[in-house]
Design an enzyme around this catalytic site. Structure first.
Site, mmCIF file in Angstrom:
data_model
loop_
_atom_site.group_PDB
_atom_site.id
_atom_site.type_symbol
_atom_site.label_atom_id
_atom_site.label_comp_id
_atom_site.label_asym_id
_atom_site.label_seq_id
_atom_site.Cartn_x
_atom_site.Cartn_y
_atom_site.Cartn_z
ATOM 1 N N CYS A 2 0.839 -1.086 -0.236
ATOM 2 C CA CYS A 2 -0.197 0.018 0.116
ATOM 3 C C CYS A 2 0.848 1.288 0.153
ATOM 4 C CB CYS A 2 -1.229 0.089 1.409
ATOM 5 S SG CYS A 2 -1.888 -1.565 1.298
ATOM 6 N N ARG A 50 -4.817 1.435 -0.928
ATOM 7 C CA ARG A 50 -4.549 -0.125 -0.742
ATOM 8 C C ARG A 50 -4.330 -0.928 -1.972
ATOM 9 N NH1 ARG A 50 -9.217 -4.572 1.275
ATOM 10 N NH2 ARG A 50 -7.430 -5.894 2.063
ATOM 11 N N LEU A 51 -3.526 -1.779 -2.001
ATOM 12 C CA LEU A 51 -3.344 -2.793 -3.020
ATOM 13 C C LEU A 51 -3.866 -4.446 -2.167
ATOM 14 C CD1 LEU A 51 -2.367 -4.006 -5.729
ATOM 15 C CD2 LEU A 51 -0.040 -4.229 -4.575
ATOM 16 N N ASN A 77 1.827 -0.484 5.427
ATOM 17 C CA ASN A 77 2.413 -0.929 3.930
ATOM 18 C C ASN A 77 3.212 -2.209 4.164
ATOM 19 O OD1 ASN A 77 3.510 -1.112 1.444
ATOM 20 N ND2 ASN A 77 4.990 0.429 1.793
ATOM 21 N N GLY A 78 2.858 -3.443 3.795
ATOM 22 C CA GLY A 78 3.711 -4.222 4.126
ATOM 23 C C GLY A 78 3.006 -5.658 4.219
ATOM 24 N N GLU A 79 3.793 -6.984 4.612
ATOM 25 C CA GLU A 79 3.344 -7.870 4.643
ATOM 26 C C GLU A 79 4.071 -8.524 5.787
ATOM 27 O OE1 GLU A 79 0.972 -9.719 2.870
ATOM 28 O OE2 GLU A 79 0.914 -8.459 1.271
ATOM 29 N N VAL A 294 12.992 -10.227 -18.705
ATOM 30 C CA VAL A 294 13.068 -9.107 -19.565
ATOM 31 C C VAL A 294 14.144 -9.107 -20.326
ATOM 32 C CG1 VAL A 294 14.187 -7.687 -17.704
ATOM 33 C CG2 VAL A 294 13.060 -6.655 -19.322
ATOM 34 N N SER A 377 11.269 -12.123 -6.260
ATOM 35 C CA SER A 377 12.311 -11.693 -7.130
ATOM 36 C C SER A 377 13.577 -11.918 -6.191
ATOM 37 C CB SER A 377 12.525 -10.157 -7.264
ATOM 38 O OG SER A 377 13.482 -9.787 -7.708
#
Length: 614
Positions: A2, A50-51, A77-79, A294, A377
């Site tokens: 977020c 919010r995401l 914002n985070g996990e 990529v 990643s």
């Protein structure tokens, strides 16, 4: 993931500032395209974008919990990767939960343990909590700085945000840059000094630190830092423990209410994460893993091997996605797209960044976002395990400066005499290097070579790694994509930091102990492949385009960069043979094309942000 922002002031009626709060919040809309919320209750104003990743139906923020007369509010914002364990413990302590999201777990953890809750968290985070009982706001950032948090303390008001752009919306903060900020942009980069926000009135809450703001003032403290301690395990035990840590970390970070994809370069780090993800998805019946890579138009024609990029990635990507049977997505960009994205990537970072590397990552993430919301990643493995060439070169180890800044005189020569005299760039760089080395925790009894490698590891983890993490966060969140970075798990970093160099170099190979830990996870040819970094374009059209862009900037008398730079020197560089080289010559990391792209970014930044130099 977020975007968070807000401000706290002890006088006045904040309800009169509701439109200001909305404006600050909406400046972060790219970080959270799925929802928006604001909350004002004197003396506190919180905003959130919010995401949705966990519990999309019930995780709206700001989240408020009332306990009789007491009020607790959070923007986050985070996990939290140990949310399930924390929730079970809190339930046993009598707490009742109303959602499945980790936001509620974090807020209830604070209610139960106060600031000490930080010691229990495994995750990536930046958050602010209003505590009406203590009449204070508590802010904190994760241990290694995966999630950003900036703040400004002006005239008794604390203003914070996930990105400087939110803070710059507040009328008390102007886009002013002084001598230190210019030194950060022109001489310290790409690795900005921790805590330095570049803008005069903006600071960064450093990784592993927390802040308490109450009526008595502002207090910042460290709750976690790297510590030196003896390493009791032999090589076999070390490899086995690493294997357990990495597997546990990856599986925790694959938990999501939306599918998780993997970024795949064909190298050791990303291939290992992809392989572990495939294994976990197979065991848990979650279907096929999607992988993304990529590359650039005509790179196969123009690629030339060198120490920092010994081989092309494409054959190895094909090797791994066929081995793992992933659903692979090849993404390719051409020169015009990369050049066009230089300005947008500067806006996403609020500063000039890593030139074409930023621009291409932004474009890459934008394409991934079309099919995914969360990715994993391989960032940070090289800083932690010693993968870069500068870990293995005596000239870099003995340079007396940051290994990515070994040509400071060249950078210095690009500045106008007036600016050089004002900011004293070489002196500033020397002071920042001395500060960093002075922080390194000493281990009693360690020999000189081991101590030298400990310093190099510390510099990479605390100075260079945050730059790459900031790049990853800002470019991915710039398009609403969450990227998780398993190698930054603090348990892993804490353990690897203390592995003796001879064990890290198991088999006399860079990152040897990581390779040993991953035996059986990857095919041997991939396991022992030489390191290759994030790919760059090798197309000569890119150089000619960015060089012409900079020459046009120099020809335009209104270009804001002109008073800061030595235009004669830059014209000389543009006409020199070195300018056509893709080899790193301008310091360890910057080639001719990247230099010109970076100068263009600086000009974009000064113009777009109306930066005042004073």
């Amino acid at each position: 993931m977020c975007g968070i922002t807000g401000f706290i002031q002890w006088s006045g009626d904040l309800t009169q500032d509701s439109q200001l709060l909305v404006k600050m919040t909406e400046s972060l809309a790219h970080r959270g395209p799925d929802g928006s919320g604001t909350w004002i209750s004197n003396p506190c104003a919180f905003g959130h974008r919010r995401l949705s990743v966990i519990d999309p139906e019930n995780g709206a923020q700001p989240m408020i919990i009332h306990r009789e007369e007491d009020v607790y509010a959070i923007v986050y914002n985070g996990e939290l990767y140990n949310a399930a364990e924390l929730k079970n413990e809190l339930v046993q302590r009598g707490h009742i939960f109303h959602t499945k999201c980790d936001t509620e777990v974090l807020l209830v953890s604070y209610i139960e343990w106060g600031p000490d809750c930080l010691d229990r968290l495994n995750g990536i985070f930046a958050f602010a909590i209003w505590d009406s009982v203590k009449e204070q706001v508590f802010l904190a950032r994760d241990r290694v700085g995966v999630k950003p948090l900036f703040y400004s303390y002006v005239d008794g008001t604390l203003i914070f945000g996930s990105e400087p752009k939110a803070i710059l919306q507040h009328p008390k903060v102007e886009p002013v840059v002084g001598p230190e900020g210019l030194a950060e942009v022109f001489i310290v980069g790409p690795a900005r000094t921790p805590g330095h926000g570049v803008y005069r009135d903006i600071s960064e809450l450093r990784p592993g630190r927390a802040m308490i703001f109450g009526r008595e003032g502002l207090h910042t403290y460290t709750y976690w830092k790297l510590m030196s301690r003896p390493h009791p395990d032999n090589e076999q035990q070390t490899a086995a423990h690493l294997r357990e840590l990495i597997q546990d970390t990856v599986e925790r970070q694959l938990v999501s209410d939306v599918p998780v994809c993997s970024l795949l370069s064909g190298g050791l780090d990303s291939s290992a994460l992809s392989a572990l993800a495939v294994d976990y998805y197979t065991r848990t019946g979650q279907g096929q893993v999607h992988t993304y890579s990529v590359d650039y138009v005509d790179n196969d024609k123009h690629f030339k091997s060198h120490a920092f990029q010994p081989g092309a990635d494409a054959p190895w990507i094909k090797r791994m996605h066929e081995e793992l049977q992933t659903r692979h997505h090849w993404i390719e960009f051409d020169t015009p797209e990369l050049v066009e994205a230089l300005e947008l990537s500067t806006q996403k970072r609020d500063l000039p960044g890593m030139a074409d590397v930023d621009a291409s990552l932004l474009l890459f993430c934008r394409e991934i976002k079309k099919g995914a919301t969360v990715a994993i990643s391989g960032e940070a493995a090289d800083e932690i395990f010693g993968g870069y060439p500068w870990f293995h070169r005596e000239d870099a180890l003995n340079s007396g400066t940051f290994p990515w800044s070994v040509a400071p005189q060249l950078r210095d020569s690009l500045l106008s005499p007036e600016i050089r005299e004002w900011i004293r760039p070489l002196e500033y760089l020397g002071d920042r290097y001395s500060d960093a080395v002075a922080e390194v925790p000493v281990l009693e009894g360690e020999d000189a070579q081991q101590a030298k490698m400990r310093v190099m590891s510390y510099l990479n983890i605390t100075r260079f790694m945050p730059t790459l993490l900031d790049r990853k966060d800002r470019m991915s969140m710039g398009v609403g994509l969450e990227v998780r970075v398993p190698y930054t798990d603090h348990r892993l970093i804490d353990y690897v930091f203390n592995i003796p160099w001879n064990i890290k170099m198991s088999g006399n190979r860079e990152k040897g102990i990581l390779r040993k830990a991953l035996e059986g996870v990857l095919p041997d040819d991939v396991l022992y492949r030489k390191k290759s970094p994030y790919p760059k374009t090798h197309n000569p059209n890119y150089l000619s385009t960015v060089k012409q862009q900079v020459l046009s900037i120099l020809d335009d008398p209104s270009s804001p960069i002109l008073p800061l730079i030595n235009t004669k020197k830059i014209r000389e560089l543009a006409s020199s043979p070195d300018a056509s080289s893709n080899l790193p010559w301008f310091g360890q990391l910057m080639s001719g094309p990247q230099l010109f792209a970076y100068l263009a970014q600086v000009n974009f930044w000064l113009k777009d942000y109306h930066v005042s130099i004073r």
